[in-house]
Design a protein around this motif. Sequence first.
Motif, PDB file in Angstrom:
ATOM      1  N   TYR A   1       1.076  -7.255  -4.952  1.00  0.00           N
ATOM      2  CA  TYR A   1       0.316  -6.294  -5.767  1.00  0.00           C
ATOM      3  C   TYR A   1       0.039  -4.988  -5.045  1.00  0.00           C
ATOM      4  CZ  TYR A   1      -3.721  -7.840  -3.003  1.00  0.00           C
ATOM      5  OH  TYR A   1      -4.567  -8.130  -1.973  1.00  0.00           O
ATOM      6  N   ALA A   2       0.008  -3.920  -5.851  1.00  0.00           N
ATOM      7  CA  ALA A   2      -0.445  -2.620  -5.352  1.00  0.00           C
ATOM      8  C   ALA A   2      -1.788  -2.294  -5.990  1.00  0.00           C
ATOM      9  CB  ALA A   2       0.568  -1.554  -5.704  1.00  0.00           C
ATOM     10  N   THR A   3      -2.210  -3.143  -6.879  1.00  0.00           N
ATOM     11  CA  THR A   3      -3.473  -2.982  -7.616  1.00  0.00           C
ATOM     12  C   THR A   3      -4.618  -2.640  -6.662  1.00  0.00           C
ATOM     13  OG1 THR A   3      -2.635  -4.650  -9.108  1.00  0.00           O
ATOM     14  CG2 THR A   3      -5.018  -4.178  -9.226  1.00  0.00           C
TER      15      THR A   3
ATOM     16  N   ALA B   1       2.438  -6.912 -14.156  1.00  0.00           N
ATOM     17  CA  ALA B   1       1.280  -6.207 -14.706  1.00  0.00           C
ATOM     18  C   ALA B   1       1.480  -4.716 -14.574  1.00  0.00           C
ATOM     19  CB  ALA B   1       0.012  -6.644 -13.989  1.00  0.00           C
ATOM     20  N   GLY B   2       1.290  -4.002 -15.698  1.00  0.00           N
ATOM     21  CA  GLY B   2       1.440  -2.547 -15.712  1.00  0.00           C
ATOM     22  C   GLY B   2       2.562  -2.141 -16.642  1.00  0.00           C
ATOM     23  N   GLY B   3       2.263  -1.209 -17.552  1.00  0.00           N
ATOM     24  CA  GLY B   3       3.266  -0.771 -18.525  1.00  0.00           C
ATOM     25  C   GLY B   3       4.450  -0.101 -17.846  1.00  0.00           C
ATOM     26  N   GLU B   4       4.153   0.918 -17.036  1.00  0.00           N
ATOM     27  CA  GLU B   4       5.225   1.644 -16.340  1.00  0.00           C
ATOM     28  C   GLU B   4       5.924   0.712 -15.352  1.00  0.00           C
ATOM     29  OE1 GLU B   4       6.375   4.816 -16.682  1.00  0.00           O
ATOM     30  OE2 GLU B   4       5.083   4.898 -18.448  1.00  0.00           O
ATOM     31  N   THR B   5       5.123  -0.062 -14.657  1.00  0.00           N
ATOM     32  CA  THR B   5       5.671  -0.990 -13.663  1.00  0.00           C
ATOM     33  C   THR B   5       6.647  -1.953 -14.335  1.00  0.00           C
ATOM     34  OG1 THR B   5       3.540  -0.851 -12.528  1.00  0.00           O
ATOM     35  CG2 THR B   5       5.018  -2.602 -11.828  1.00  0.00           C
TER      36      THR B   5
ATOM     37  N   SER C   1       0.690  -4.921 -20.314  1.00  0.00           N
ATOM     38  CA  SER C   1       0.160  -3.583 -20.083  1.00  0.00           C
ATOM     39  C   SER C   1      -1.211  -3.714 -19.449  1.00  0.00           C
ATOM     40  CB  SER C   1      -0.079  -2.776 -21.297  1.00  0.00           C
ATOM     41  OG  SER C   1       0.556  -2.694 -22.262  1.00  0.00           O
ATOM     42  N   GLY C   2      -1.586  -2.658 -18.737  1.00  0.00           N
ATOM     43  CA  GLY C   2      -2.783  -2.668 -17.898  1.00  0.00           C
ATOM     44  C   GLY C   2      -3.974  -3.434 -18.438  1.00  0.00           C
ATOM     45  N   ASN C   3      -4.486  -2.974 -19.557  1.00  0.00           N
ATOM     46  CA  ASN C   3      -5.783  -3.511 -19.964  1.00  0.00           C
ATOM     47  C   ASN C   3      -5.721  -4.794 -20.765  1.00  0.00           C
ATOM     48  OD1 ASN C   3      -7.936  -2.263 -18.738  1.00  0.00           O
ATOM     49  ND2 ASN C   3      -7.512  -0.366 -19.841  1.00  0.00           N
TER      50      ASN C   3
ATOM     51  N   ASP D   1       0.834  -1.207   0.000  1.00  0.00           N
ATOM     52  CA  ASP D   1       0.000   0.000   0.000  1.00  0.00           C
ATOM     53  C   ASP D   1       0.870   1.259   0.000  1.00  0.00           C
ATOM     54  OD1 ASP D   1      -2.620   1.343   0.411  1.00  0.00           O
ATOM     55  OD2 ASP D   1      -1.576   2.025   2.234  1.00  0.00           O
ATOM     56  N   PRO D   2       0.595   2.217  -0.917  1.00  0.00           N
ATOM     57  CA  PRO D   2       1.453   3.415  -0.974  1.00  0.00           C
ATOM     58  C   PRO D   2       1.489   4.214   0.326  1.00  0.00           C
ATOM     59  CG  PRO D   2      -0.353   3.537  -2.598  1.00  0.00           C
ATOM     60  CD  PRO D   2      -0.409   2.185  -1.979  1.00  0.00           C
ATOM     61  N   LEU D   3       0.381   4.227   1.070  1.00  0.00           N
ATOM     62  CA  LEU D   3       0.374   4.990   2.324  1.00  0.00           C
ATOM     63  C   LEU D   3       1.314   4.345   3.340  1.00  0.00           C
ATOM     64  CD1 LEU D   3      -3.451   5.780   2.512  1.00  0.00           C
ATOM     65  CD2 LEU D   3      -1.604   7.382   2.010  1.00  0.00           C
TER      66      LEU D   3
ATOM     67  N   ALA E   1      -9.709   3.734  -4.161  1.00  0.00           N
ATOM     68  CA  ALA E   1      -8.537   3.618  -3.285  1.00  0.00           C
ATOM     69  C   ALA E   1      -7.332   4.346  -3.880  1.00  0.00           C
ATOM     70  CB  ALA E   1      -8.216   2.148  -3.042  1.00  0.00           C
ATOM     71  N   VAL E   2      -7.207   4.277  -5.199  1.00  0.00           N
ATOM     72  CA  VAL E   2      -6.095   4.979  -5.853  1.00  0.00           C
ATOM     73  C   VAL E   2      -6.250   6.481  -5.626  1.00  0.00           C
ATOM     74  CG1 VAL E   2      -5.029   5.526  -8.076  1.00  0.00           C
ATOM     75  CG2 VAL E   2      -5.726   3.175  -7.597  1.00  0.00           C
ATOM     76  N   LYS E   3      -7.478   6.976  -5.822  1.00  0.00           N
ATOM     77  CA  LYS E   3      -7.738   8.421  -5.620  1.00  0.00           C
ATOM     78  C   LYS E   3      -7.378   8.834  -4.205  1.00  0.00           C
ATOM     79  CE  LYS E   3     -11.159   9.822  -9.011  1.00  0.00           C
ATOM     80  NZ  LYS E   3     -12.146   8.769  -9.330  1.00  0.00           N
ATOM     81  N   GLU E   4      -7.736   7.975  -3.252  1.00  0.00           N
ATOM     82  CA  GLU E   4      -7.475   8.269  -1.843  1.00  0.00           C
ATOM     83  C   GLU E   4      -5.961   8.399  -1.585  1.00  0.00           C
ATOM     84  OE1 GLU E   4      -9.413   9.103   0.584  1.00  0.00           O
ATOM     85  OE2 GLU E   4      -7.766   9.111   2.064  1.00  0.00           O
ATOM     86  N   SER E   5      -5.191   7.426  -2.073  1.00  0.00           N
ATOM     87  CA  SER E   5      -3.740   7.512  -1.812  1.00  0.00           C
ATOM     88  C   SER E   5      -3.124   8.679  -2.577  1.00  0.00           C
ATOM     89  CB  SER E   5      -3.032   6.190  -2.123  1.00  0.00           C
ATOM     90  OG  SER E   5      -3.262   5.805  -3.444  1.00  0.00           O
ATOM     91  N   GLN E   6      -3.673   8.960  -3.767  1.00  0.00           N
ATOM     92  CA  GLN E   6      -3.155  10.106  -4.546  1.00  0.00           C
ATOM     93  C   GLN E   6      -3.469  11.424  -3.845  1.00  0.00           C
ATOM     94  OE1 GLN E   6      -4.917   9.356  -8.377  1.00  0.00           O
ATOM     95  NE2 GLN E   6      -3.101   8.280  -9.134  1.00  0.00           N
TER      96      GLN E   6
ATOM     97  N   LEU F   1       6.330   5.619  -5.250  1.00  0.00           N
ATOM     98  CA  LEU F   1       6.563   4.708  -4.115  1.00  0.00           C
ATOM     99  C   LEU F   1       6.300   3.274  -4.522  1.00  0.00           C
ATOM    100  CD1 LEU F   1       4.914   6.759  -1.230  1.00  0.00           C
ATOM    101  CD2 LEU F   1       7.263   5.878  -1.212  1.00  0.00           C
ATOM    102  N   VAL F   2       5.190   3.066  -5.245  1.00  0.00           N
ATOM    103  CA  VAL F   2       4.819   1.705  -5.654  1.00  0.00           C
ATOM    104  C   VAL F   2       5.853   1.156  -6.634  1.00  0.00           C
ATOM    105  CG1 VAL F   2       3.128   0.357  -6.951  1.00  0.00           C
ATOM    106  CG2 VAL F   2       2.345   2.020  -5.244  1.00  0.00           C
ATOM    107  N   GLU F   3       6.228   1.975  -7.607  1.00  0.00           N
ATOM    108  CA  GLU F   3       7.195   1.510  -8.617  1.00  0.00           C
ATOM    109  C   GLU F   3       8.524   1.146  -7.961  1.00  0.00           C
ATOM    110  OE1 GLU F   3       7.104   4.819 -11.264  1.00  0.00           O
ATOM    111  OE2 GLU F   3       5.198   4.199 -12.135  1.00  0.00           O
ATOM    112  N   ARG F   4       8.995   2.020  -7.064  1.00  0.00           N
ATOM    113  CA  ARG F   4      10.279   1.748  -6.412  1.00  0.00           C
ATOM    114  C   ARG F   4      10.192   0.504  -5.540  1.00  0.00           C
ATOM    115  NH1 ARG F   4      12.302   5.128  -2.791  1.00  0.00           N
ATOM    116  NH2 ARG F   4      10.552   6.559  -2.624  1.00  0.00           N
TER     117      ARG F   4
END
Length: 431
Positions: A324-326, A370-374, A414-416, A293-295, A331-336, A347-350
Amino acid sequence: MENSTPLLGAIADDYTGATDLANTLVSGGMKTNLIVGFGEDSRVYDHSEMQNVDAVIIALKTRSVSAADAIEQSLRALAWLKKLNCRHFFFKYCSTFDSTPAGNIGPVCDAMLDYLDEKMTVVAPAFPDNARTVYQGNLFVGESLLNESSMKNHPLTPMTDSNVLRLMRGQTTRDVALVSHEVVSRGVEVTSEKLDALEAQGVSYAVMDSINNDDAANVGLASSGRRLLTGSSSAALGLPKLYTREGLLPEANLASELPEVEGDSVVLSGSCSLATNQQVENWLKSRPGIKVDPLELSADFGGVIRRVLEWAKPRLSAQPVLIYATSSPEAVKESQAQLGVHEAGDLVERALAAIAIELRDAGVRKFIVAGGETSGFVVKSLQISALRVGPMIDPGVPWTASIDQPAIALALKSGNFGAPDFFEKALEMIK
Ligand code: ADP
């Protein structure tokens, strides 16, 4: 028969485009290596590692950069490929001709033609399997013209014109002409004659109509006398046929065979796309997973990594685990909101990259990411620079194996992409 040097050297303007082209070539029977991160670090790529494959693709990230930057990166890649003595070169761009308003595709094509001392090339963005077709020079997405499709609202490369000739003329001062469907559909010989006639008239870019895979294959077959081809992955459909016909490629080439990789398996997911959320949910129904979890990372980065590794390591020899951080969009909005968009993602990527290194050192050799950037982060942190492309798991996502040692098997999604059982399916394939 193995070719000591690759037949085809390709440059793609993004990573998924490179993978897409790799799938086309591997399906056609061409053994293919994919170079990721070219020019991003000081690693000197060794030409000898690229022997005995039929194609080498360099994945760049030039779609949205300035024309000058795109030219510089593309020519550096082309110079490297040219030293491999490839027969043909390919510039892969998106089937929706994604380019910035300043225009990247034209300038890169100009520079590549000059570098190879060639006068003309095809411009063939059609990707019929994905419903991107070109008719009378106009690009369609399904039933809609490109400028009436969702591409008109793309955040980085909005496409407001559907006419490939006009788009190309906006990006180059050289002559552009159409090779209509009436010509292309009459076959390779007629198309080839038309290309010769256009070249004799001083045309540099032949925009190719193409509404199905037969048309697309004709484009490659008709361009065999020219060293450069440009377009979507479908523009390469004719190349395996061409090389087989010329006796350069065996009929039954086991192109998707990967070297065997021994070791434990793990799934790392940093994607929050809808498809990934479903894949994570599906996995957790019957298999073990742990959330990052990013938090919590923000409060105690090292502590979270330790906890995850202490949980994962003892389980891995018995079965693959998911880390996973998925999260749901809420929840994503909340941590953002609490951390900022950039910091939450960073944080998640690192964290996933650090976990990947530790797991590799503990013997994990099969990574599903899973995830392009990841995926980009994980590949970079594992210091992987080149991949052999293997069999397709789901459309657009192949298994790959690193050419760098130790050999690591990677499925980069990639994601989708992928069906809900993608992770399980991928693992089943490399048991
Ligand atoms: P996709 O291919 O689905 O777009 P990416 O890996 O490219 O996936 O992008 C997902 C981004 O979201 C990454 O930067 C990742 O670090 C970030 N991320 C993942 N989980 C969370 C989360 N729970 N909260 C905020 N950001 C997250």
